[in-house]
Design an enzyme around this catalytic site. Structure first.
Site, short mmCIF file in Angstrom:
data_model
loop_
_atom_site.label_atom_id
_atom_site.label_comp_id
_atom_site.label_asym_id
_atom_site.label_seq_id
_atom_site.Cartn_x
_atom_site.Cartn_y
_atom_site.Cartn_z
CG HIS A 208 -10.79 -2.13 7.13
ND1 HIS A 208 -10.31 -2.15 8.42
CD2 HIS A 208 -9.89 -2.83 6.38
CE1 HIS A 208 -9.17 -2.83 8.44
NE2 HIS A 208 -8.90 -3.24 7.22
CB SER B 257 -9.25 -1.54 1.33
OG SER B 257 -10.23 -2.36 1.92
CD GLU C 88 -13.18 0.97 3.39
OE1 GLU C 88 -12.48 0.92 2.36
OE2 GLU C 88 -13.36 0.00 4.14
CG HIS D 245 -6.97 2.10 0.95
ND1 HIS D 245 -5.83 1.35 0.79
CD2 HIS D 245 -7.70 1.48 1.92
CE1 HIS D 245 -5.87 0.31 1.61
NE2 HIS D 245 -6.99 0.37 2.31
CE LYS E 165 -4.03 0.84 4.35
NZ LYS E 165 -4.20 0.39 5.69
CG ASP F 246 -11.28 4.11 6.89
OD1 ASP F 246 -10.25 4.59 6.37
OD2 ASP F 246 -11.29 3.02 7.48
CG ASN G 274 -1.90 -1.13 1.20
OD1 ASN G 274 -2.42 -1.49 0.15
ND2 ASN G 274 -2.15 -1.73 2.36
C1 LIG Z 1 -10.17 1.16 4.86
C2 LIG Z 1 -9.21 0.78 5.95
N1 LIG Z 1 -9.35 1.32 7.17
C3 LIG Z 1 -8.52 1.01 8.18
C4 LIG Z 1 -7.48 0.15 7.99
C5 LIG Z 1 -6.58 -0.18 9.14
O1 LIG Z 1 -5.46 0.62 9.08
P1 LIG Z 1 -4.09 0.14 9.75
O2 LIG Z 1 -3.45 -0.78 8.77
O3 LIG Z 1 -3.35 1.40 9.98
O4 LIG Z 1 -4.47 -0.56 11.01
C6 LIG Z 1 -7.27 -0.43 6.75
C7 LIG Z 1 -6.13 -1.35 6.57
O5 LIG Z 1 -5.81 -1.88 5.58
C8 LIG Z 1 -8.15 -0.11 5.69
O6 LIG Z 1 -8.01 -0.66 4.48
#
Ligand SMILES: Cc1ncc(COP(=O)(O)O)c(C=O)c1O
Length: 384
Positions: free
Chosen positions: A135, A179, A175, A207, A236, A204, A49
């Site tokens: 997520h 992801s 989001e 990405h 990321k 969120d 990422n």
């Molecule tokens: C949309 C989304 N939110 C939160 C997270 C979690 O983030 P972290 O990897 O910093 O725990 C991810 C992780 O891949 C994600 O894809």
């Protein structure tokens, strides 16, 4: 008693294995760069990422090294004890000014930030509306927080609106960039609906930040309307790790008082905060990094868009959907034999029969890397 646990564990593992869903940790012998080494072999990395190539940039490494020399390696405590430094404060000012929020709270991961927000804010009787592809950190917190959680169909804002209930305290969450699919949500329409229906909005932007929008502003760069709560992660495009919740002053104060993931967890270090500040400045000024992955993305499309597995996205996330889990694993192994590393994503992470390779492009890739990947994918696609 112990026997019952043993039985449960071995049944679950056998079931995973039987359905081709067993996961395993991969040990890399070099850092997570565009080419890495494992078991004495080198691989082109299409599974990271690190969209802007910051994780291995000499400029960022140098800045982190200098900060460690000056400030040490660990914060030694949670933020409310002695873990919060002037470097955290500078990062907070830069981030809030850039994204247009009153305040920001830092967490060791996006997973913790999402959990902290939902578990602290929501309680029994509240309504939580989530895009069904959100997520795992959001879904899990949603099912633990006591609120009544309903999932709206993916990117279906009419469905979101139909679930709104004026009489209930409601939080809606989406989001910005999904992801596993790499598609975008319509942030402006989402926030607009939340405002007219009296719902609190949360995005969120894990990405999206650094990647989409003018100057990599993420969700805030593609929408005139801002959500009330924004989560950005640093693992990321920032090339590091950690996360922030951006929100109003009062919400920030509430989370500072009551969010257990914030209060009872060691802060990331001052040196880390300094490196994040440097990464932020690189995101804001080094436009060539975004231009590079966009160029590679156009090349990927030109070479592969005729294949049935191809999915068009405007982000560095390129799902290659093969459907069957065993087929996704076979494709992964065959690519590995050719020195190309991708990751097969299988249910339950994605819906049944939609196993895929989650291919990611990065500013650190070269054109010949994408050509090599595309040649292998085309061969596999033609062989059926
Ligand atoms: C949309 C989304 N939110 C939160 C997270 C979690 O983030 P972290 O990897 O910093 O725990 C991810 C992780 O891949 C994600 O894809």
């Amino acid at each position: 008693m112990t026997r019952a646990f043993n039985q449960r564990i071995s049944d679950a593992l056998m079931e995973r294995e039987r359905s081709n869903l067993l996961r395993s940790v991969q040990t890399l012998e070099s850092g997570n760069q565009s080419v890495f080494h494992k078991d004495g072999q080198s691989f082109l990395n299409f599974s990271s990422n690190d969209y802007l190539g910051l994780a291995s940039s000499s400029e960022l490494k140098h800045s982190y090294q200098q900060a460690i020399g000056e400030l040490g390696v660990g914060s030694g405590a949670s933020p409310l004890v002695t873990g919060y430094s002037a470097q955290h404060e500078s990062l907070k000012s830069a981030l809030t000014e850039w994204l247009g929020f009153d305040t920001a709270l830092f967490f060791s991961s996006g997973y913790a930030a999402n959990q902290a927000l939902l578990l602290t804010l929501l309680t029994k009787g509240d309504l939580l509306l989530q895009d069904r592809l959100n997520h795992a950190s959001l879904m899990e917190a949603g099912s633990l927080c006591g609120a009544d959680m309903k999932r709206f169909r993916h990117n279906d804002l009419a469905h979101l609106e139909s679930l709104a209930r004026a009489e209930r305290s409601t939080l809606a969450v989406t989001e910005s960039v999904f992801s596993m699919d790499g598609d975008l949500s319509d942030i402006e329409a989402f926030v607009g609906i939340c405002q007219t229906r009296g719902m609190l909005s949360m995005v969120d932007d894990a990405h999206g930040i650094g990647v989409i929008g003018d100057n990599g502003l993420g969700a805030c760069g593609i929408s005139e309307l801002k959500p009330e709560i924004l989560v950005v992660t640093f693992g990321k495009a920032f090339g590091l790790n950690g996360a922030a919740i951006l929100c109003s002053e009062e919400m920030g104060q509430y989370l500072t008082q009551f969010a257990r993931h914030y209060i009872y967890s060691t802060a990331f270090s001052a040196a880390h905060a300094r490196a994040l500040l440097q990464a932020l400045s690189m995101i804001q000024t080094q436009h060539w990094r975004r231009e590079k992955w966009m160029e590679l993305s156009a090349m990927f499309e030109e070479l592969l868009s005729d294949c049935p597995e191809y999915v068009s996205t405007s982000t560095p996330i390129k799902p290659w959907v093969v459907g069957d889990s065993a087929r996704a694993l076979a494709l992964c192994s065959s690519l590995k034999e050719k020195g190309v590393w991708t990751t097969a994503i299988r249910p339950p992470t994605v819906p049944r029969e939609s196993a895929r390779l989650r291919i990611t492009l990065s500013a650190s890739h070269q054109h010949q890397d994408v050509l090599m990947l595309a040649n292998q994918l085309t061969r596999f696609s033609e062989e059926g």
